[in-house]
Motif scaffolding. Structure first.
Motif, short mmCIF file in Angstrom:
data_model
loop_
_atom_site.label_atom_id
_atom_site.label_comp_id
_atom_site.label_asym_id
_atom_site.label_seq_id
_atom_site.Cartn_x
_atom_site.Cartn_y
_atom_site.Cartn_z
N VAL A 103 2.10 2.00 -4.33
CA VAL A 103 0.81 1.43 -4.71
C VAL A 103 0.80 0.94 -6.16
N CYS A 104 1.97 0.84 -6.77
CA CYS A 104 2.05 0.33 -8.14
C CYS A 104 1.74 -1.17 -8.13
N GLU A 110 4.87 -4.00 -0.06
CA GLU A 110 5.60 -3.94 1.19
C GLU A 110 4.59 -4.14 2.32
N ASP A 111 5.04 -4.12 3.53
CA ASP A 111 4.15 -4.27 4.67
C ASP A 111 3.38 -2.96 4.83
N ASP A 112 2.16 -2.94 4.31
CA ASP A 112 1.42 -1.70 4.18
C ASP A 112 0.13 -1.70 4.99
N PRO A 113 -0.34 -0.49 5.31
CA PRO A 113 -1.69 -0.40 5.90
C PRO A 113 -2.73 -0.88 4.89
N LEU A 114 -3.88 -1.23 5.38
CA LEU A 114 -4.95 -1.77 4.55
C LEU A 114 -5.34 -0.85 3.41
N TRP A 115 -5.37 0.47 3.65
CA TRP A 115 -5.79 1.39 2.59
C TRP A 115 -4.78 1.41 1.44
N VAL A 116 -3.50 1.17 1.73
CA VAL A 116 -2.49 1.12 0.66
C VAL A 116 -2.73 -0.12 -0.20
N THR A 117 -3.06 -1.23 0.43
CA THR A 117 -3.38 -2.45 -0.32
C THR A 117 -4.60 -2.23 -1.20
#
Length: 143
Positions: A103-104, A110-117
């Motif tokens: 999450v930096c 990377e291909d992340d879930p919405l909450w990581v974005t």
């Protein structure tokens, strides 16, 4: 007897330093401050199972393990060691931590879930507040 007498170590046994790097366990060890070397935000730093390697975990973030992609789930053992679950399927109700590198805001997403974005965007705003000071700002006079 057997073939154990003249065997060499398995050539595909992962090297601790390489494995630590693959998992993101590249944080500076103490006494250096536990700040991200990319965005400068303070993190929670934990030792890993790899001797001499530390990982920066996102502070105050504990999430349901099934919502985190495999190889990004970090748990803390009772003695404070961070352990990456890799592909292990989490047990029902399990919670985990995530490495800050996921999450930096200064590292490629990377291909992340919405909450990581969303967390990456929050960290971006935090980093901007930390380093983007107004033009007329100056240190207070201590004299």
């Amino acid at each position: 007897m057997g073939d154990t007498e003249n065997t060499t170590p398995c050539p595909d046994r992962p090297d601790d330093a390489l494995q630590a790097a693959l998992e993101g366990a590249t944080a500076p060890p103490p006494p250096a401050p536990p700040n991200c070397p990319h965005c400068g935000l303070p993190q929670d730093r934990y030792p890993t199972l790899y001797d001499g390697h530390w990982v920066l975990l996102e502070p105050r973030i504990v999430v349901a393990a099934h919502t985190v992609p495999p190889r990004r789930r970090w748990i803390l053992t009772p003695d404070g060691i961070a352990w990456n679950l890799w592909d292990a399927e989490p047990t029902e109700g399990a919670q985990c931590h995530i490495a800050h590198r996921a999450v930096c805001p200064y590292l490629p997403p990377e291909d992340d879930p919405l909450w990581v974005t969303a967390l990456r965007q929050k960290n971006n705003r935090r980093a901007q507040r930390l380093f983007n000071l107004p033009d007329d700002w100056d240190l207070p006079d201590t004299g």
